[in-house]
Design an enzyme around this catalytic site. Structure first.
Site, PDB file in Angstrom:
ATOM      1  N   GLY A  30       0.827  -0.957  -0.386  1.00  0.00           N
ATOM      2  CA  GLY A  30       0.117  -0.344  -0.002  1.00  0.00           C
ATOM      3  C   GLY A  30       0.551   1.443  -0.181  1.00  0.00           C
ATOM      4  O   GLY A  30       0.316   2.147  -0.967  1.00  0.00           O
ATOM      5  N   ASP A 142       6.070   6.183   9.669  1.00  0.00           N
ATOM      6  CA  ASP A 142       6.023   5.467  11.057  1.00  0.00           C
ATOM      7  C   ASP A 142       6.860   5.617  12.329  1.00  0.00           C
ATOM      8  O   ASP A 142       7.724   5.781  11.957  1.00  0.00           O
ATOM      9  CB  ASP A 142       6.197   3.373  10.142  1.00  0.00           C
ATOM     10  CG  ASP A 142       4.412   3.250  10.428  1.00  0.00           C
ATOM     11  OD1 ASP A 142       3.594   4.169  11.580  1.00  0.00           O
ATOM     12  OD2 ASP A 142       4.125   2.201  10.421  1.00  0.00           O
ATOM     13  N   ARG A 283      -2.335  -9.862   8.846  1.00  0.00           N
ATOM     14  CA  ARG A 283      -0.600 -10.794   9.237  1.00  0.00           C
ATOM     15  C   ARG A 283      -1.445 -11.384  10.309  1.00  0.00           C
ATOM     16  O   ARG A 283      -2.552 -10.582  11.234  1.00  0.00           O
ATOM     17  CB  ARG A 283       0.003  -9.158   9.301  1.00  0.00           C
ATOM     18  CG  ARG A 283       1.069  -8.501   8.213  1.00  0.00           C
ATOM     19  CD  ARG A 283       1.827  -7.504   8.898  1.00  0.00           C
ATOM     20  NE  ARG A 283       0.861  -6.143   9.332  1.00  0.00           N
ATOM     21  CZ  ARG A 283       1.714  -6.736  10.723  1.00  0.00           C
ATOM     22  NH1 ARG A 283       1.940  -7.375  11.315  1.00  0.00           N
ATOM     23  NH2 ARG A 283       0.577  -5.485  11.697  1.00  0.00           N
ATOM     24  N   ARG A 321       6.913 -10.934  11.602  1.00  0.00           N
ATOM     25  CA  ARG A 321       7.511 -10.612  12.570  1.00  0.00           C
ATOM     26  C   ARG A 321       7.606 -12.499  13.945  1.00  0.00           C
ATOM     27  O   ARG A 321       8.085 -11.376  14.802  1.00  0.00           O
ATOM     28  CB  ARG A 321       7.321  -9.821  13.715  1.00  0.00           C
ATOM     29  CG  ARG A 321       6.704  -8.034  12.890  1.00  0.00           C
ATOM     30  CD  ARG A 321       5.864  -7.121  13.714  1.00  0.00           C
ATOM     31  NE  ARG A 321       5.520  -6.220  13.055  1.00  0.00           N
ATOM     32  CZ  ARG A 321       4.636  -5.275  13.125  1.00  0.00           C
ATOM     33  NH1 ARG A 321       4.406  -5.266  14.758  1.00  0.00           N
ATOM     34  NH2 ARG A 321       4.195  -4.693  12.469  1.00  0.00           N
ATOM     35  N   ALA A 388      -9.918  -3.691   4.503  1.00  0.00           N
ATOM     36  CA  ALA A 388     -11.143  -3.782   4.293  1.00  0.00           C
ATOM     37  C   ALA A 388     -11.873  -2.739   3.548  1.00  0.00           C
ATOM     38  O   ALA A 388     -12.903  -2.874   2.963  1.00  0.00           O
ATOM     39  CB  ALA A 388     -12.089  -2.558   6.446  1.00  0.00           C
ATOM     40  N   ASP A 508       5.240  44.853  29.760  1.00  0.00           N
ATOM     41  CA  ASP A 508       4.415  43.697  30.441  1.00  0.00           C
ATOM     42  C   ASP A 508       5.532  43.152  31.254  1.00  0.00           C
ATOM     43  O   ASP A 508       6.697  42.653  31.571  1.00  0.00           O
ATOM     44  CB  ASP A 508       3.702  42.720  29.656  1.00  0.00           C
ATOM     45  CG  ASP A 508       3.029  41.665  30.772  1.00  0.00           C
ATOM     46  OD1 ASP A 508       2.531  41.955  31.201  1.00  0.00           O
ATOM     47  OD2 ASP A 508       3.160  40.022  30.039  1.00  0.00           O
ATOM     48  N   ASP A 510       4.458  39.786  34.214  1.00  0.00           N
ATOM     49  CA  ASP A 510       4.260  37.727  33.544  1.00  0.00           C
ATOM     50  C   ASP A 510       5.084  37.158  32.559  1.00  0.00           C
ATOM     51  O   ASP A 510       4.014  38.114  31.704  1.00  0.00           O
ATOM     52  CB  ASP A 510       3.439  37.423  34.239  1.00  0.00           C
ATOM     53  CG  ASP A 510       3.263  37.517  35.906  1.00  0.00           C
ATOM     54  OD1 ASP A 510       4.162  37.660  36.420  1.00  0.00           O
ATOM     55  OD2 ASP A 510       2.682  38.329  36.288  1.00  0.00           O
TER      56      ASP A 510
HETATM   57  C1  GDG Z   1      -0.268  -1.245   9.159  1.00  0.00           C
HETATM   58  C2  GDG Z   1      -1.252  -0.823  10.113  1.00  0.00           C
HETATM   59  C3  GDG Z   1      -2.324   0.792   8.402  1.00  0.00           C
HETATM   60  C4  GDG Z   1      -2.293  -9.208   3.167  1.00  0.00           C
HETATM   61  N1  GDG Z   1      -2.025 -10.516   3.417  1.00  0.00           N
HETATM   62  C5  GDG Z   1      -1.482 -10.863   1.574  1.00  0.00           C
HETATM   63  C6  GDG Z   1      -1.408  -8.973   1.167  1.00  0.00           C
HETATM   64  N2  GDG Z   1      -2.167  -8.514   2.707  1.00  0.00           N
HETATM   65  C7  GDG Z   1      -1.860  -6.592   1.903  1.00  0.00           C
HETATM   66  C8  GDG Z   1      -3.203  -6.051   2.017  1.00  0.00           C
HETATM   67  C9  GDG Z   1      -2.919  -5.028   2.734  1.00  0.00           C
HETATM   68  C10 GDG Z   1      -1.373  -4.612   3.318  1.00  0.00           C
HETATM   69  O1  GDG Z   1      -1.297  -6.523   3.288  1.00  0.00           O
HETATM   70  C11 GDG Z   1      -2.441  -5.073   4.767  1.00  0.00           C
HETATM   71  O2  GDG Z   1      -2.954  -3.943   5.104  1.00  0.00           O
HETATM   72  P1  GDG Z   1      -3.287  -3.546   6.614  1.00  0.00           P
HETATM   73  O3  GDG Z   1      -3.488  -2.117   6.914  1.00  0.00           O
HETATM   74  O4  GDG Z   1      -4.550  -4.530   6.567  1.00  0.00           O
HETATM   75  O5  GDG Z   1      -2.181  -4.134   8.044  1.00  0.00           O
HETATM   76  P2  GDG Z   1      -1.055  -3.398   8.416  1.00  0.00           P
HETATM   77  O6  GDG Z   1      -0.132  -4.473   7.567  1.00  0.00           O
HETATM   78  O7  GDG Z   1      -0.858  -4.188  10.238  1.00  0.00           O
HETATM   79  O8  GDG Z   1      -0.314  -1.404   8.086  1.00  0.00           O
HETATM   80  C12 GDG Z   1      -2.638  -0.727   9.471  1.00  0.00           C
HETATM   81  C13 GDG Z   1      -1.745   0.278   7.371  1.00  0.00           C
HETATM   82  O9  GDG Z   1      -0.331  -0.204   8.090  1.00  0.00           O
HETATM   83  C14 GDG Z   1      -1.300   1.319   6.554  1.00  0.00           C
HETATM   84  O10 GDG Z   1      -1.038   2.801   7.056  1.00  0.00           O
HETATM   85  O11 GDG Z   1      -3.601   0.177   7.730  1.00  0.00           O
HETATM   86  O12 GDG Z   1      -2.838   0.019  10.529  1.00  0.00           O
HETATM   87  O13 GDG Z   1      -1.169  -1.650  11.452  1.00  0.00           O
HETATM   88  O14 GDG Z   1      -3.046  -3.892   1.555  1.00  0.00           O
HETATM   89  O15 GDG Z   1      -4.118  -6.357   0.902  1.00  0.00           O
HETATM   90  N3  GDG Z   1      -0.991  -8.605  -0.390  1.00  0.00           N
HETATM   91  C15 GDG Z   1      -0.732 -10.269  -0.881  1.00  0.00           C
HETATM   92  N4  GDG Z   1      -1.081 -11.267  -0.533  1.00  0.00           N
HETATM   93  C16 GDG Z   1      -1.067 -11.322   1.377  1.00  0.00           C
HETATM   94  O16 GDG Z   1      -1.358 -12.350   1.133  1.00  0.00           O
HETATM   95  N5  GDG Z   1      -0.055  -9.776  -1.991  1.00  0.00           N
END
Ligand code: GDG
Length: 734
Positions: A30, A142, A283, A321, A388, A508, A510
């Site tokens: 992302g 981050d 994750r 991790r 989501a 002034d 204070d």
């Molecule tokens: C941190 C914050 C915040 C997952 N499994 C596979 C796969 N994914 C991709 C998903 C999604 C990404 O990984 C997971 O993103 P999340 O936002 O759900 O969660 P975190 O990794 O914990 O990310 C979180 C984010 O940073 C951004 O600021 O939203 O709250 O914890 O894009 O699609 N992708 C592939 N295979 C998988 O098995 N290719």
């Protein structure tokens, strides 16, 4: 040409080394996608760790690796295995991650981890300092790099620095347990702009800054020395088009083109007319609530046994991790739970849970999203949760139900989803039932709204919004800077001063001549202040007026029989050249009897606040109260007083952590204007720090040199950053 430098723990490129050759493959995550519009062409650079420790990189390949990364606009920070262990697996993931996700019981505060975190943050900062030129824009990402903004600012004060936190910022009550809490906040405050996913995280951060560092905060501005740091929320979006296009393409696949996974998913759907697929993707992390979800699934099947053999839960848990003990325990727990539930409920033709502990290729991810009737995401805490959003983006026919934990940042923007509390199994089971039975029209209605929003605020828009805001902050700073009383401006002021024959100073006390003390009676003048004022006053042609809201008894004790003038209680009393105080303004004090008991009731209900009773005014001080509580009480008192005052000729002044009630016809501006005509002054200087001084800045003639102490909005011509600079400025007139 100025460039943008992006810094994150990991580079957006994966390195593969085989037989001496290097392959650098761009990541598809992302963040990497979102930053595309920012990380383009030759005018941007991404600094981060490559994912390989020093020990894993053969020496002879270092140059080759640097070249391969440079082709992707990337530059690596070298980390040894020990550094990665202390900084990443240690402090970042065993202290900050659990703490910021409210898992206090998992947080380990180890000094050696912290020291490594600091030294690795220093490495990242040095890499920026080495590569950045003055006009560059820096965007730091981050929780692994929270000390970097300050480290860079110290060496490069003029750089434009933004920081974005991808995880929640916890409430003050949680954050304050961190042994190095002040250093983390100070580190972040090196930025010009600090971004969070949601307003809640933003307000938690502001509250911690106010309580732990005591900085002045006004709305989303934090005053830090000579800078204003802006805090704002930017909910991260997804690459909407990428997900919806992939889903459309996948729909057009012939059977031969379909993946094996897709065929399996279709088989389940064909097994019964009311067969349902429920998917969850995360994750493998305790913050994601996977174990609770499994328990809730069992609870659901016990409550609604009619769905046995019909519903299937697909859990995709991506390894994460695995060096951290807590994650190893979690893995064991999930493995066992899945085994137990499947073992207990499976039939020859039905396994309730399909569990994948691996990362799947993107196409398979799309298969899962598009084939699942329900996405079930139950994090216990989640900064945002992009899964989501991705699920909704792939629902090209607008069917599908999203069940989402209200503890995820994305729940704030996804009200049309079915929101649940991940700890309430009864509610979760009922919601799953509702989702299974939701009419298609209802699903489409909800998803239409969600899709519209996700499409509009996609990840590119998110990145651009952040950068725009950072640019605006820089311009705002530049506008502010033009009012700063710099050495050059001061030289011009001194020229006029030296030319003048008769000069007057309104000063002034204070917050101007002395800093604020917890007990106002303890803010008495020190020897060097007397000396400074004496010298300023003795200079031929100079008249000094100390102008304050203080009472005449205190000032009399401190300054009489000094030879300078004093105006106290905002202008009720005046003492000239060491003489007794006399009334400058006739004021009525009948109202005090009515107001005093009101203030007393506020003192009783606001620990740390007190009343200062002056001859002609009453002041309610709340500097020593809890900052949020004090501010709320002040607003409440303001309302109460406004209704009580009615037509009486009195007014309420909101000063710096003090509310003062006094006669309306008394203020510092009016007082200064009353003494001004006594002489033919050709140099007028006024300096002060709070609201009450604004009257003087406003009333004095245009040619007056008016100086505000602090960076808040002001009617003064100039400002200086803090009380620590006031005496040096005044010394220049001696
Ligand atoms: C941190 C914050 C915040 C997952 N499994 C596979 C796969 N994914 C991709 C998903 C999604 C990404 O990984 C997971 O993103 P999340 O936002 O759900 O969660 P975190 O990794 O914990 O990310 C979180 C984010 O940073 C951004 O600021 O939203 O709250 O914890 O894009 O699609 N992708 C592939 N295979 C998988 O098995 N290719």
């Amino acid at each position: 040409m100025s460039k943008t430098i992006i810094i994150s723990n990991r580079l957006p490129v994966q390195l593969q080394i085989s037989n001496g050759s290097i392959n650098a493959i761009p990541s598809v995550g992302g963040l990497a996608t979102g930053m595309k519009s920012v990380h383009t062409g030759g005018d941007s650079l991404w600094i981060g760790w490559s994912g390989l420790t020093d020990e894993e990189i053969p020496k002879e390949l270092i140059l080759k690796i640097d070249k391969a990364l440079a082709k992707h606009g990337s530059s690596k920070v070298n980390l040894s295995e020990e550094e990665v262990n202390g900084f990443y697996f240690g402090f970042s993931n065993r202290a900050i991650w659990p703490l910021f996700h409210y898992f206090l019981q998992y947080a380990e505060f180890k000094l050696d981890h912290w020291l490594t975190y600091k030294s690795v943050n220093r490495k990242f900062a040095d890499a920026i300092i080495e590569k950045a030129s003055e006009e560059d824009t820096i965007w730091i990402h981050d929780y692994q790099l929270m000390l970097v903004p300050k480290m860079v600012r110290e060496k490069r004060p003029k750089l434009s620095i933004g920081f974005f936190l991808h995880i929640p910022f916890p409430s003050y009550e949680i954050f304050r347990t961190l042994p190095w809490r002040e250093e983390i906040l100070e580190g972040l405050l090196g930025s010009d702009l600090i971004g969070f996913h949601t307003y809640d995280y933003e307000r938690h951060f502001l509250s911690s800054v106010r309580r732990l560092l005591g900085n002045e905060v006004s709305f989303d501005d934090i005053y830090v020395d000579d800078r204003i740091v802006k805090v704002d929320s930017f909910p991260m979006g997804i690459d909407y088009k990428k997900f919806s296009d992939a889903a459309k393409k996948q729909k057009e696949f012939s059977e031969a083109q379909q993946s094996d996974l897709q065929r399996r998913l279709d088989l389940h759907k064909k097994s019964s007319p009311d067969a349902k697929l429920v998917v969850s993707i995360d994750r493998l992390d305790y913050s994601k609530g996977i174990a609770k979800r499994l328990h809730a699934f069992k609870y659901f099947l016990d409550k609604f046994p009619q769905y046995k053999e019909k519903i299937r839960l697909i859990i995709l848990a991506v390894p994460s991790r695995s060096n951290v003990p807590q994650y190893q325990l979690l893995k064991k727990e999930i493995d066992e739970l899945v085994g137990r539930i499947n073992g207990e409920l499976a039939t020859v033709s039905w396994t309730p849970i399909w569990y994948f502990y691996r990362s799947l290729p993107f196409d398979n991810l799309i298969d899962l999203y598009t084939s699942s009737d329900i996405a079930w995401l139950t994090p216990i805490r989640d900064g945002m949760n992009l899964v989501a959003k991705e699920y909704i983006a792939t629902r090209t026919d607008k069917t599908g139900v999203l069940i989402l934990s209200e503890m995820a940042g994305s729940a704030n923007e996804m009200n049309e989803a079915l929101l649940i509390n991940p700890n309430n199994f009864e509610q979760i089971a009922d919601t799953l039932y509702k989702a299974i039975n939701m009419p298609e029209l209802e699903q489409q209605r909800r998803n239409t709204i969600l899709q519209r929003r996700l499409k509009r605020y996609d990840v590119e828009k998110w990145a651009n919004d952040f950068m725009d805001s950072l640019r605006k902050q820089k311009n705002r700073d530049a506008a502010n800077v033009s009012k700063r009383l710099t050495d050059n401006l001061m030289s011009a002021v001194l020229k006029n001063y030296n030319k003048a024959r008769k000069r007057v100073f309104f000063i002034d006390y204070d917050g101007t001549l002395t800093g604020f003390k917890i007990d106002p009676q303890k803010a008495s003048p020190d020897k060097s202040l007397y000396k400074l004022l004496d010298q300023l006053n003795e200079k031929e042609g100079n008249d000094i007026y100390l102008i304050s809201g203080r009472d005449k008894e205190t000032f009399g004790r401190w300054f009489l029989p000094k030879k300078y003038n004093m105006i106290v209680e905002h202008g009720v009393w005046i003492s000239e050249e060491g003489g007794e105080f006399r009334m400058l303004e006739n004021v009525n004090k009948d109202w005090m009897e009515k107001i005093y008991p009101v203030l007393e009731s506020f003192v009783d209900r606001t620990p740390g606040s007190f009343i200062e009773e002056k001859n002609y005014s009453l002041a309610w001080h709340y500097r020593n109260t809890d900052p949020d509580f004090g501010a709320n009480r002040a607003a409440e008192l303001n309302t109460v007083l406004t209704s009580l005052i009615g037509n009486d000729d009195i007014s309420v002044l909101n000063g710096n952590k003090v509310m003062e009630i006094k006669s309306s016809n008394v203020n510092k501006g009016r007082a200064a204007m009353r003494v001004l005509p006594q002489e033919d002054y050709d140099f007028i200087f006024a300096i002060g720090d709070d609201w009450t001084d604004e009257f003087m800045f406003q009333e004095l003639p245009d040619e007056a040199v008016t100086v505000k102490v602090g960076m808040q909005n002001t009617k003064a011509k100039y400002y200086i950053e803090s009380v620590s600079k006031v005496r040096n400025i005044l010394k220049k007139f001696i």
